[in-house]
Design an enzyme around this catalytic site. Structure first.
Site, PDB file in Angstrom:
ATOM      1  N   CYS A 193      95.882 -12.444  52.771  1.00 20.43           N
ATOM      2  CA  CYS A 193      94.723 -12.657  53.647  1.00 20.43           C
ATOM      3  C   CYS A 193      93.461 -12.037  53.066  1.00 20.43           C
ATOM      4  O   CYS A 193      92.440 -12.690  52.942  1.00 20.43           O
ATOM      5  CB  CYS A 193      94.979 -12.080  55.036  1.00 20.43           C
ATOM      6  SG  CYS A 193      96.238 -13.015  55.899  1.00 20.43           S
ATOM      7  N   HIS A 194      93.517 -10.764  52.738  1.00 23.24           N
ATOM      8  CA  HIS A 194      92.291 -10.102  52.289  1.00 23.24           C
ATOM      9  C   HIS A 194      92.505  -9.298  51.026  1.00 23.24           C
ATOM     10  O   HIS A 194      91.713  -8.419  50.694  1.00 23.24           O
ATOM     11  CB  HIS A 194      91.714  -9.229  53.407  1.00 23.24           C
ATOM     12  CG  HIS A 194      91.523  -9.995  54.676  1.00 23.24           C
ATOM     13  ND1 HIS A 194      92.424  -9.950  55.700  1.00 23.24           N
ATOM     14  CD2 HIS A 194      90.573 -10.869  55.055  1.00 23.24           C
ATOM     15  CE1 HIS A 194      92.017 -10.760  56.658  1.00 23.24           C
ATOM     16  NE2 HIS A 194      90.910 -11.327  56.298  1.00 23.24           N
ATOM     17  N   GLY A 195      93.623  -9.577  50.324  1.00 25.05           N
ATOM     18  CA  GLY A 195      93.796  -9.034  48.981  1.00 25.05           C
ATOM     19  C   GLY A 195      94.148  -7.562  48.891  1.00 25.05           C
ATOM     20  O   GLY A 195      93.603  -6.858  48.033  1.00 25.05           O
ATOM     21  N   PRO A 237      91.479  -3.743  50.984  1.00 27.72           N
ATOM     22  CA  PRO A 237      90.859  -3.202  52.191  1.00 27.72           C
ATOM     23  C   PRO A 237      91.792  -2.441  53.136  1.00 27.72           C
ATOM     24  O   PRO A 237      91.309  -1.763  54.034  1.00 27.72           O
ATOM     25  CB  PRO A 237      90.303  -4.444  52.885  1.00 27.72           C
ATOM     26  CG  PRO A 237      91.172  -5.556  52.422  1.00 27.72           C
ATOM     27  CD  PRO A 237      91.614  -5.204  51.032  1.00 27.72           C
ATOM     28  N   TYR A 244      83.226 -13.979  59.385  1.00 22.73           N
ATOM     29  CA  TYR A 244      84.452 -13.615  58.692  1.00 22.73           C
ATOM     30  C   TYR A 244      84.126 -13.115  57.280  1.00 22.73           C
ATOM     31  O   TYR A 244      84.714 -12.147  56.798  1.00 22.73           O
ATOM     32  CB  TYR A 244      85.352 -14.850  58.641  1.00 22.73           C
ATOM     33  CG  TYR A 244      86.736 -14.629  58.089  1.00 22.73           C
ATOM     34  CD1 TYR A 244      87.642 -13.832  58.776  1.00 22.73           C
ATOM     35  CD2 TYR A 244      87.142 -15.234  56.917  1.00 22.73           C
ATOM     36  CE1 TYR A 244      88.924 -13.654  58.282  1.00 22.73           C
ATOM     37  CE2 TYR A 244      88.418 -15.059  56.425  1.00 22.73           C
ATOM     38  CZ  TYR A 244      89.307 -14.265  57.109  1.00 22.73           C
ATOM     39  OH  TYR A 244      90.565 -14.091  56.628  1.00 22.73           O
TER      40      TYR A 244
END
Lengths: 178, 442
Positions: A142-144, A157, B298
């Site tokens: 999703c956000h690495g 993150p 987002y």
């Protein structure tokens, strides 16, 4: 109210203010007492909380692989680590970690080959992908976020390591989670 | 403009009977006769378009709720049943799903119009703030509704967005469990999301009433941005009906053509194929993206390397709109007369679109494939991560630096005294000679 001035029954304005404040406070208190059961009803219900423990047979996992099981609606990773993966996790200096925790604290003594973690990325809850990422552990698509072979956050993150749930060894080949 | 006198005269006995008991016909008639600035352009038609969008969403939504089952075991199948078996169900659902996108297209244009023409400035701050409340409620409603089909994107969207609340220090975790009704997203979550998704549109409708009340109290802004002096009312305004009912009606037809294109010819263009896979709590789709209308926010969330910081920035991006009337120091409303601000505004629009584009990309992917790059702090410079950060910086700088500073430094162009002056080249000489003669205009 000018005509009240000479009236012997004229009330002290402080008393009237007091009645206003007391009535207002009682109304607010009553409102809160009505609101609380409604708000509280949205908390987990008894049957949801009663979701008990699960047992898992460790012989189902091959070395170098993981099995995903569902516990309390969340995925739990049970990973049978290779000696190299254990060595990598144990030899990482704590100074390199965002959320420092030695590998030994994340497994049960004498069972360092089995790592049990909740499979929700500590960033925003996605399920990290097994074996991917820069550190050989998991990679969250999703956000690495990159996790190492001890499930510790190394890059990205996410703020925390993958959570180790409460579990114990029922026997040498069975764990009881919860 | 609110103080215009009622010109309604009840014509029939029934109307007279009603007028002394519940003057609702008078209310409607006065609304239709409202003096409206005569120079409103097509950017002013989005209010009517948005009202229509809300009506369409509520009408189709109430019908869909008759067929939908809010249960994790049955929700996905009930939506498929609507698509396959319910009479006309596919059209009703496609109208509702694409209607959400159309609603957001219209609301973004409506907000940008307000930004460009300074519609948020005194005396219209409350119109703007209530509008921001409506926008926030729209985002919440759209998010809740997206969860209901219980597909993969529904489930993981809900997981990611509810986890944002968990990022709040200390109280985040208990609130998260309270919100979900359990340790994970499950049936309790789906049930309450359905309940709230049904409730919020009516809260929006209530806010729309307040929005219009404030609008008619302060009076409409106009492209020139000046307040219409009382003695100019007759010259510079026309009744709302028929002039703007017709103009709004024409714009609505054009808008419905766009709407119909998506509903009838490309109903899944704005959605994600992954949402036709039933929700699986054990597997995350390879690439989670929200619906297009949330992508800019987002992108801002992902741009910040700290979890809580990202959440603060994302909500801050919406929150800053609420204090916008006090960040703008310029006394000129319309950017027509603000040559420098106009350029910063155009860049802002492009940055907003750029943020939306970045939000749909993988953060680590290179912006220019093959271009050599180097790692700056935590990511390659040639990556969407850094492009997003650049855009995010401009987004916030626009409100916190550019608006206050440009407002003080800029020399605005001369502002016309009346809204008819720019139309009648060389100025309204007749009016200058005889300023207060409204009765001649009828």
């Amino acid at each position: 109210m000018a005509e009240d001035q000479g009236d012997p029954h004229h009330q002290d304005p402080n008393r009237r203010d007091f009645i206003h404040i007391a009535a207002g406070a009682a109304a607010v208190g009553a409102g809160a007492m009505v609101a609380w059961p409604l708000i509280n009803s949205m908390n987990p219900a008894a049957d949801t909380l009663a979701l008990s423990t699960i047992e898992f047979d460790l012989t189902k996992v091959q070395q170098g692989q993981q099995v995903v099981i569902k516990w309390q609606g969340k995925p739990v990773f049970v990973r049978y680590r290779t000696p190299k993966e254990i060595q990598d996790a144990a030899s990482t200096p704590l100074g390199d970690l965002k959320d420092p925790q030695p590998d030994a604290e994340r497994v049960k003594e004498g069972h360092s080959q089995y790592l049990v973690v909740i499979g929700s990325c500590t960033h925003l809850g996605c399920v990290p992908t097994f074996g991917a990422g820069d550190f050989g552990g998991w990679f969250c698509p999703c956000h690495g976020s990159h996790y190492d072979t001890s499930g510790r956050i190394r890059k990205g993150p996410a703020p925390k390591n993958l959570v180790v749930p409460t579990y114990e060894y029922a026997s040498d080949t069975r764990v009881k989670i919860g | 403009m609110s103080d215009h006198e009622s010109t309604y005269v009840p014509k029939t006995a029934i109307e007279r009977w009603m007028d002394t008991r519940l003057p609702i016909i008078r209310f409607g008639a006065d609304y239709m006769a409202l003096p409206t600035p005569r120079n409103l352009n097509y950017w002013w038609t989005f209010g009517a378009i948005l009202a229509l969008c809300l009506v369409i969403q509520i009408a189709t939504g109430v019908i869909l709720a008759m067929h939908y089952v809010p249960n994790t075991e049955l929700a996905f199948a009930s939506v498929e049943r609507i698509m396959r078996d319910v009479n006309g169900g596919d059209l009703i659902r496609y109208t509702h799903a694409n209607g959400a996108s159309m609603f957001f297209i219209a609301v973004y244009l409506h907000m940008l119009r307000g930004l460009y023409y300074g519609s948020y400035k005194a005396p219209r701050e409350m119109i703007w703030i209530i509008g921001c409340v409506i926008f926030f409620l729209m985002i919440a409603t759209a998010f809740l509704g997206y969860v209901l089909p219980w597909g993969q994107m529904s489930f993981w969207g809900a997981e990611v967005i509810t986890n944002l609340i968990g990022a709040i220090p200390l109280i985040g975790e208990p609130i998260l469990i309270w919100l979900r009704g359990g340790p994970a997203i499950d049936n309790a979550t789906l049930n309450r999301f359905f309940s709230l998704h049904y409730l919020l549109p009516f809260v929006i409708a209530g806010c729309v009433v307040l929005h219009l009340w404030a609008l008619h109290s302060a009076g409409q802004n106009n492209p020139v941005g000046i307040l219409i002096p009382k003695e100019r009312t007759a010259k510079d305004t026309v009744p709302f009906h028929p002039y703007f009912t017709v103009k709004d009606g024409f714009a609505i037809i054009l808008f419905l053509m766009l709407f119909a294109y998506f509903v009838f010819f490309n109903p899944n263009a704005l959605g994600h194929a992954d949402n036709y896979i039933p929700a699986n709590p054990l597997q995350t789709p390879a690439h989670i993206v929200p619906e297009w209308y949330m992508l800019p926010f987002y992108a801002i969330l992902r741009a910040i390397p700290d979890k809580f910081g990202g959440v603060v920035a994302m909500f801050g991006a919406i929150g800053v709109l609420f204090i916008l009337p006090w960040l703008d120091t310029s006394r000129v409303r319309s950017m027509r007369y603000r040559p420098s601000m106009k350029i910063f505004f155009m860049i802002f629009v492009l940055v907003g679109i750029g943020l939306g584009w970045c939000g749909a990309q993988l953060p680590d992917a290179p912006v220019v494939p093959g271009m050599p790059s180097f790692v700056l702090f935590d990511g390659a410079l040639n990556s969407y991560l850094w492009l997003t950060r650049l855009f995010t910086a401009y987004y916030f700088a626009f409100f916190f630096l550019i608006m206050p500073i440009v407002g003080l430094k800029e020399t605005p162009l001369p502002i016309p005294a009346t809204i008819s002056e720019p139309v009648l080249a060389g100025g309204d000489a007749m009016t200058a000679a005889a300023p207060a003669s409204p009765e001649k205009k009828g």
